[in-house]
Design a protein around this motif. Structure first.
Motif, PDB file in Angstrom:
ATOM      1  N   TYR A  98       0.868  -1.263  -0.030  1.00 30.94           N
ATOM      2  CA  TYR A  98       0.104  -0.034   0.101  1.00 30.94           C
ATOM      3  C   TYR A  98       0.814   1.322   0.219  1.00 30.94           C
ATOM      4  CZ  TYR A  98      -4.175  -3.178   1.136  1.00 30.94           C
ATOM      5  OH  TYR A  98      -4.964  -4.020   1.155  1.00 30.94           O
ATOM      6  N   ASN A 100       1.301   3.524  -2.224  1.00 33.59           N
ATOM      7  CA  ASN A 100       0.565   4.633  -2.942  1.00 33.59           C
ATOM      8  C   ASN A 100      -0.529   5.055  -2.253  1.00 33.59           C
ATOM      9  OD1 ASN A 100       2.714   4.427  -5.038  1.00 33.59           O
ATOM     10  ND2 ASN A 100       1.545   2.791  -6.156  1.00 33.59           N
ATOM     11  N   ARG A 101      -0.808   4.680  -1.168  1.00 35.41           N
ATOM     12  CA  ARG A 101      -1.915   5.152  -0.387  1.00 35.41           C
ATOM     13  C   ARG A 101      -1.876   6.663  -0.276  1.00 35.41           C
ATOM     14  NH1 ARG A 101      -2.511   5.516   5.158  1.00 35.41           N
ATOM     15  NH2 ARG A 101      -0.227   4.781   6.363  1.00 35.41           N
ATOM     16  N   LYS A 102      -2.819   7.454  -0.327  1.00 43.00           N
ATOM     17  CA  LYS A 102      -3.091   8.634   0.149  1.00 43.00           C
ATOM     18  C   LYS A 102      -3.890   9.030   1.277  1.00 43.00           C
ATOM     19  CE  LYS A 102      -0.886   9.486  -3.862  1.00 43.00           C
ATOM     20  NZ  LYS A 102       0.314   9.935  -3.549  1.00 43.00           N
ATOM     21  N   ASP A 103      -4.798   7.976   1.977  1.00 46.17           N
ATOM     22  CA  ASP A 103      -5.583   8.416   2.811  1.00 46.17           C
ATOM     23  C   ASP A 103      -5.458   7.225   3.951  1.00 46.17           C
ATOM     24  OD1 ASP A 103      -7.660   9.007   4.363  1.00 46.17           O
ATOM     25  OD2 ASP A 103      -9.113   9.008   2.886  1.00 46.17           O
ATOM     26  N   HIS A 105      -5.454   3.737   6.346  1.00 49.09           N
ATOM     27  CA  HIS A 105      -5.606   2.769   6.015  1.00 49.09           C
ATOM     28  C   HIS A 105      -6.607   1.893   6.988  1.00 49.09           C
ATOM     29  CE1 HIS A 105      -4.486  -1.082   3.824  1.00 49.09           C
ATOM     30  NE2 HIS A 105      -4.389  -1.520   5.137  1.00 49.09           N
ATOM     31  N   LYS A 157      -3.006   9.743   7.485  1.00 50.09           N
ATOM     32  CA  LYS A 157      -2.655   9.864   6.100  1.00 50.09           C
ATOM     33  C   LYS A 157      -1.147   9.996   6.039  1.00 50.09           C
ATOM     34  CE  LYS A 157      -6.977  12.226   4.980  1.00 50.09           C
ATOM     35  NZ  LYS A 157      -7.501  13.721   4.531  1.00 50.09           N
ATOM     36  N   PRO A 158      -0.355   9.342   5.210  1.00 54.11           N
ATOM     37  CA  PRO A 158       0.892   9.688   4.867  1.00 54.11           C
ATOM     38  C   PRO A 158       1.340  11.061   4.829  1.00 54.11           C
ATOM     39  CG  PRO A 158       0.059   8.114   3.282  1.00 54.11           C
ATOM     40  CD  PRO A 158      -1.129   8.627   3.982  1.00 54.11           C
ATOM     41  N   LYS A 159       2.330  11.615   5.471  1.00 53.93           N
ATOM     42  CA  LYS A 159       2.747  13.053   5.433  1.00 53.93           C
ATOM     43  C   LYS A 159       4.159  13.255   4.706  1.00 53.93           C
ATOM     44  CE  LYS A 159       0.047  13.905   9.655  1.00 53.93           C
ATOM     45  NZ  LYS A 159       0.261  14.333  11.140  1.00 53.93           N
ATOM     46  N   LYS A 161       7.187  11.933   1.825  1.00 54.88           N
ATOM     47  CA  LYS A 161       7.579  11.157   0.782  1.00 54.88           C
ATOM     48  C   LYS A 161       8.560   9.868   1.089  1.00 54.88           C
ATOM     49  CE  LYS A 161       7.760  15.136  -2.479  1.00 54.88           C
ATOM     50  NZ  LYS A 161       8.594  15.745  -3.249  1.00 54.88           N
ATOM     51  N   HIS A 163       7.443   7.519   2.607  1.00 57.05           N
ATOM     52  CA  HIS A 163       7.144   6.870   3.829  1.00 57.05           C
ATOM     53  C   HIS A 163       7.143   5.328   3.988  1.00 57.05           C
ATOM     54  CE1 HIS A 163       3.020   5.891   2.226  1.00 57.05           C
ATOM     55  NE2 HIS A 163       3.131   6.887   1.498  1.00 57.05           N
ATOM     56  N   TRP A 164       6.609   4.769   3.149  1.00 55.99           N
ATOM     57  CA  TRP A 164       6.580   3.305   2.954  1.00 55.99           C
ATOM     58  C   TRP A 164       7.832   2.424   3.073  1.00 55.99           C
ATOM     59  CZ3 TRP A 164       9.278   1.579  -1.294  1.00 55.99           C
ATOM     60  CH2 TRP A 164       9.350   2.412  -2.391  1.00 55.99           C
TER      61      TRP A 164
END
Length: 229
Positions: A98, A100-103, A105, A157-159, A161, A163-164
């Motif tokens: 995930y 590429n998630r923007k919101d 989870h 939400k990912p904040k 770049k 992050h994953w």
């Protein structure tokens, strides 16, 4: 062959595989073939270790009538290590899935694992404190911290770049902590015929690898910023 002995052999094989290859993904090119192949080999070894550890621990606690209190305590620790290692490895893999998630989870299983890790960590700390077992009192704090950290990552939400990327290697290195700690507690004393090991040695993997996680995070964050610039 008894089922317990079968799982014991599986545990030893999986543990040694994980112990021998865990360092390769750390030092090889990230995303390269060697990194990916050895990473999956390590993950496979840890799956075997976690399943076998959970079975052996549960068997000793609930079905072995000859298990003494010390053996029961270490069996609970074995189960906790199984939860810790599998949760960390699972998290390290799922964050890539995930990336590429923007919101936020909300996958049930992805939230269940850190909740299980958090609750089992709290339970083990209480158990260790009540039974005056320092290893069970303090080491589960690692699980509590990781459980809170994983929940926080999934529910926000990912904040940042990449992050994953940072979550992936921190999760896999946390899994390494459990791998080496389990070897220090169970494997090394039996191989070297040592009856007693300093508790400091049990915490050594956490003491060494935690700063490594922080240091690598700082290094790669600066590297990514420089590359982007």
């Amino acid at each position: 062959m008894e089922l317990f002995q079968f799982f014991k052999i599986l545990h030893i094989i999986g543990g040694f595989i994980a112990l021998f290859v865990f360092w390769v993904p750390i030092v090889t090119k990230k995303g390269g073939k060697a990194h990916r192949v050895t990473g999956w080999v390590y993950t496979g070894g840890m799956i075997v270790v976690a399943i076998s550890a959970f079975y052996m621990g549960a068997y000793r606690i609930f079905f072995d009538q000859h298990a003494n209190p010390e053996l029961v305590s270490f069996s609970w620790f074995l189960i906790f290590i199984a939860i810790l290692s599998s949760a960390a490895a699972y998290y390290g893999i799922r964050v890539l899935r995930y990336k590429n998630r923007k919101d936020r989870h909300r996958n049930v299983l992805d939230l269940f694992y850190p909740l299980l890790l958090l609750s089992s960590g709290i339970g083990m700390c209480i158990y260790g404190g009540v039974n005056d077992v320092p290893l069970l009192t303090w080491f589960p704090l690692v699980g509590i911290f990781l459980g809170i950290s994983q929940l926080s990552y999934w529910l926000q939400k990912p904040k940042k770049k990449m992050h994953w990327w940072f979550e992936h290697f921190s999760g896999m290195l946390a899994c390494c902590i459990s791998t080496i700690t389990a070897f220090m507690v169970f494997g090394a004393p039996r191989l070297l015929a040592i009856e007693s090991v300093s508790i400091l040695l049990w915490f050594l993997p956490t003491i060494v690898i935690t700063p490594l996680i922080v240091g690598l995070s700082i290094y790669y964050r600066k590297k990514f910023i420089k590359k982007a610039a």
